[in-house]
Design a protein around this motif. Structure first.
Motif, PDB file in Angstrom:
ATOM      1  N   ARG A   1     -13.052  -0.252   9.969  1.00 49.72           N
ATOM      2  CA  ARG A   1     -11.873  -0.804  10.549  1.00 49.72           C
ATOM      3  C   ARG A   1     -10.476  -0.365   9.627  1.00 49.72           C
ATOM      4  O   ARG A   1      -9.341   0.091  10.230  1.00 49.72           O
ATOM      5  CB  ARG A   1     -11.925  -2.428  10.477  1.00 49.72           C
ATOM      6  CG  ARG A   1     -10.469  -3.193  10.743  1.00 49.72           C
ATOM      7  CD  ARG A   1      -9.920  -2.857  12.024  1.00 49.72           C
ATOM      8  NE  ARG A   1     -10.902  -3.303  13.188  1.00 49.72           N
ATOM      9  CZ  ARG A   1     -11.037  -3.203  14.190  1.00 49.72           C
ATOM     10  NH1 ARG A   1     -10.217  -2.309  14.796  1.00 49.72           N
ATOM     11  NH2 ARG A   1     -12.011  -3.371  15.250  1.00 49.72           N
ATOM     12  N   MET A   2     -10.906  -0.049   8.347  1.00 49.25           N
ATOM     13  CA  MET A   2      -9.620   0.568   7.366  1.00 49.25           C
ATOM     14  C   MET A   2      -9.568   1.711   7.756  1.00 49.25           C
ATOM     15  O   MET A   2      -8.338   2.141   7.861  1.00 49.25           O
ATOM     16  CB  MET A   2      -9.853   0.165   6.114  1.00 49.25           C
ATOM     17  CG  MET A   2      -9.975  -1.276   5.659  1.00 49.25           C
ATOM     18  SD  MET A   2      -9.950  -1.529   3.852  1.00 49.25           S
ATOM     19  CE  MET A   2     -11.787  -0.967   3.486  1.00 49.25           C
ATOM     20  N   TYR A   3     -10.402   2.683   7.948  1.00 49.60           N
ATOM     21  CA  TYR A   3     -10.253   4.238   8.314  1.00 49.60           C
ATOM     22  C   TYR A   3      -9.619   4.095   9.834  1.00 49.60           C
ATOM     23  O   TYR A   3      -8.751   4.941   9.906  1.00 49.60           O
ATOM     24  CB  TYR A   3     -11.734   4.756   8.271  1.00 49.60           C
ATOM     25  CG  TYR A   3     -12.168   5.260   7.252  1.00 49.60           C
ATOM     26  CD1 TYR A   3     -12.517   6.482   6.913  1.00 49.60           C
ATOM     27  CD2 TYR A   3     -12.747   4.106   6.154  1.00 49.60           C
ATOM     28  CE1 TYR A   3     -13.018   6.853   5.722  1.00 49.60           C
ATOM     29  CE2 TYR A   3     -13.085   4.481   4.902  1.00 49.60           C
ATOM     30  CZ  TYR A   3     -13.300   5.672   4.646  1.00 49.60           C
ATOM     31  OH  TYR A   3     -13.803   6.233   3.458  1.00 49.60           O
ATOM     32  N   LYS A   4      -9.940   3.336  10.563  1.00 49.33           N
ATOM     33  CA  LYS A   4      -9.278   3.276  12.021  1.00 49.33           C
ATOM     34  C   LYS A   4      -7.654   3.151  11.784  1.00 49.33           C
ATOM     35  O   LYS A   4      -7.055   3.490  12.471  1.00 49.33           O
ATOM     36  CB  LYS A   4     -10.060   2.543  13.123  1.00 49.33           C
ATOM     37  CG  LYS A   4      -9.317   2.423  14.240  1.00 49.33           C
ATOM     38  CD  LYS A   4      -9.861   1.500  15.342  1.00 49.33           C
ATOM     39  CE  LYS A   4      -9.102   1.959  16.644  1.00 49.33           C
ATOM     40  NZ  LYS A   4      -8.745   0.898  17.418  1.00 49.33           N
ATOM     41  N   ASP A   5      -7.577   1.793  11.059  1.00 51.45           N
ATOM     42  CA  ASP A   5      -6.357   1.370  10.686  1.00 51.45           C
ATOM     43  C   ASP A   5      -5.217   2.751  10.183  1.00 51.45           C
ATOM     44  O   ASP A   5      -4.059   2.956  10.654  1.00 51.45           O
ATOM     45  CB  ASP A   5      -6.076   0.248  10.031  1.00 51.45           C
ATOM     46  CG  ASP A   5      -6.575  -1.116  10.381  1.00 51.45           C
ATOM     47  OD1 ASP A   5      -6.701  -1.203  11.644  1.00 51.45           O
ATOM     48  OD2 ASP A   5      -6.720  -1.865   9.644  1.00 51.45           O
ATOM     49  N   VAL A   6      -5.658   3.771   9.370  1.00 50.80           N
ATOM     50  CA  VAL A   6      -5.178   4.617   8.841  1.00 50.80           C
ATOM     51  C   VAL A   6      -4.825   5.572   9.997  1.00 50.80           C
ATOM     52  O   VAL A   6      -3.675   6.052  10.192  1.00 50.80           O
ATOM     53  CB  VAL A   6      -5.690   5.167   7.756  1.00 50.80           C
ATOM     54  CG1 VAL A   6      -5.187   6.598   7.263  1.00 50.80           C
ATOM     55  CG2 VAL A   6      -5.878   4.424   6.496  1.00 50.80           C
ATOM     56  N   LEU A   7      -6.031   5.900  10.760  1.00 44.27           N
ATOM     57  CA  LEU A   7      -5.794   6.831  11.785  1.00 44.27           C
ATOM     58  C   LEU A   7      -4.716   6.497  12.866  1.00 44.27           C
ATOM     59  O   LEU A   7      -3.945   7.066  13.397  1.00 44.27           O
ATOM     60  CB  LEU A   7      -7.131   7.154  12.447  1.00 44.27           C
ATOM     61  CG  LEU A   7      -7.984   7.696  11.571  1.00 44.27           C
ATOM     62  CD1 LEU A   7      -9.660   7.608  12.429  1.00 44.27           C
ATOM     63  CD2 LEU A   7      -7.774   9.324  11.197  1.00 44.27           C
ATOM     64  N   ASN A   8      -4.817   5.044  13.200  1.00 45.70           N
ATOM     65  CA  ASN A   8      -3.823   4.493  14.139  1.00 45.70           C
ATOM     66  C   ASN A   8      -2.436   4.627  13.615  1.00 45.70           C
ATOM     67  O   ASN A   8      -1.433   5.062  14.186  1.00 45.70           O
ATOM     68  CB  ASN A   8      -4.239   3.188  14.244  1.00 45.70           C
ATOM     69  CG  ASN A   8      -3.398   2.427  15.480  1.00 45.70           C
ATOM     70  OD1 ASN A   8      -3.521   2.902  16.693  1.00 45.70           O
ATOM     71  ND2 ASN A   8      -2.830   1.280  15.487  1.00 45.70           N
TER      72      ASN A   8
END
Length: 183
Positions: free
Chosen positions: A122-129
């Motif tokens: 979730r944290m990685y996806k937040d950065v990518l988003n």
């Protein structure tokens, strides 16, 4: 004569425009195949309509890294790559994954390992988003929440490469440890 290779050109083969050697383009195919297969299965079961397959997303993302090596990419290559990679975990990550793959334990499993993987994904996806939406300041605020990135002050090629590589390996670990016989 065609068998002779130029050592200087070979050295540049995996270097970014910043002089950093990428790891994302060297993720083993067995890893990307497992990730792509399980993601595609989740999408099929959840009836997600995607215009490209999960395998193509990973391959296209690796191609964006390669294009940056050749210095022919556009200035927003990281943002485009981030937009592609975040697609792998679209929707409600944990609910979609556990609905489609009964082999995945719940977030609150006994040892906390799966909870940690879901939290990190979730944290990685937040950065990518945030990167995909050109919010570099917000992306930086998100990335410093991840343990290994707390001292990061900018998301350069090296940091972005590490983030993307770890993202794929986290997905691989989740599927390999929980869905494959012999883990």
């Amino acid at each position: 004569m065609s068998n002779i290779k130029d050592p200087i050109l070979e050295e540049r083969e995996s270097l970014s425009s910043e002089g950093y050697q990428y790891t994302f383009i060297h993720i083993p195919q067995r890893v990307t195949t497992i990730v792509a297969a399980y993601i595609q299965l989740i999408w099929s079961i959840k009836n997600f309509r995607k215009s490209v397959s999960s395998k193509e997303i990973i391959q296209n993302s690796q191609a964006m890294f390669k294009e940056n090596i050749e210095e022919i990419s556009d200035s927003l290559w990281k943002e485009h790559c981030a937009a592609s990679l975040r697609e792998l975990v679209d929707g409600h990550l944990e609910a979609d994954f556990s609905y489609a793959l009964k082999c995945l334990p719940s977030r609150t499993n006994k040892d906390g390992k799966v909870e940690e993987i879901y939290t990190n994904l979730r944290m990685y996806k937040d950065v990518l988003n945030e990167l995909a939406h050109l919010n570099t300041g917000s992306a930086l605020k998100c990335i410093v929440k991840i343990d290994d990135y707390q001292s990061v002050t900018s998301i350069n090629d090296q940091i972005f490469d590490k983030l993307c590589t770890e993202y794929i390996f986290l997905l691989h670990q989740l599927f390999k440890d929980n869905c494959m016989k012999g883990g």
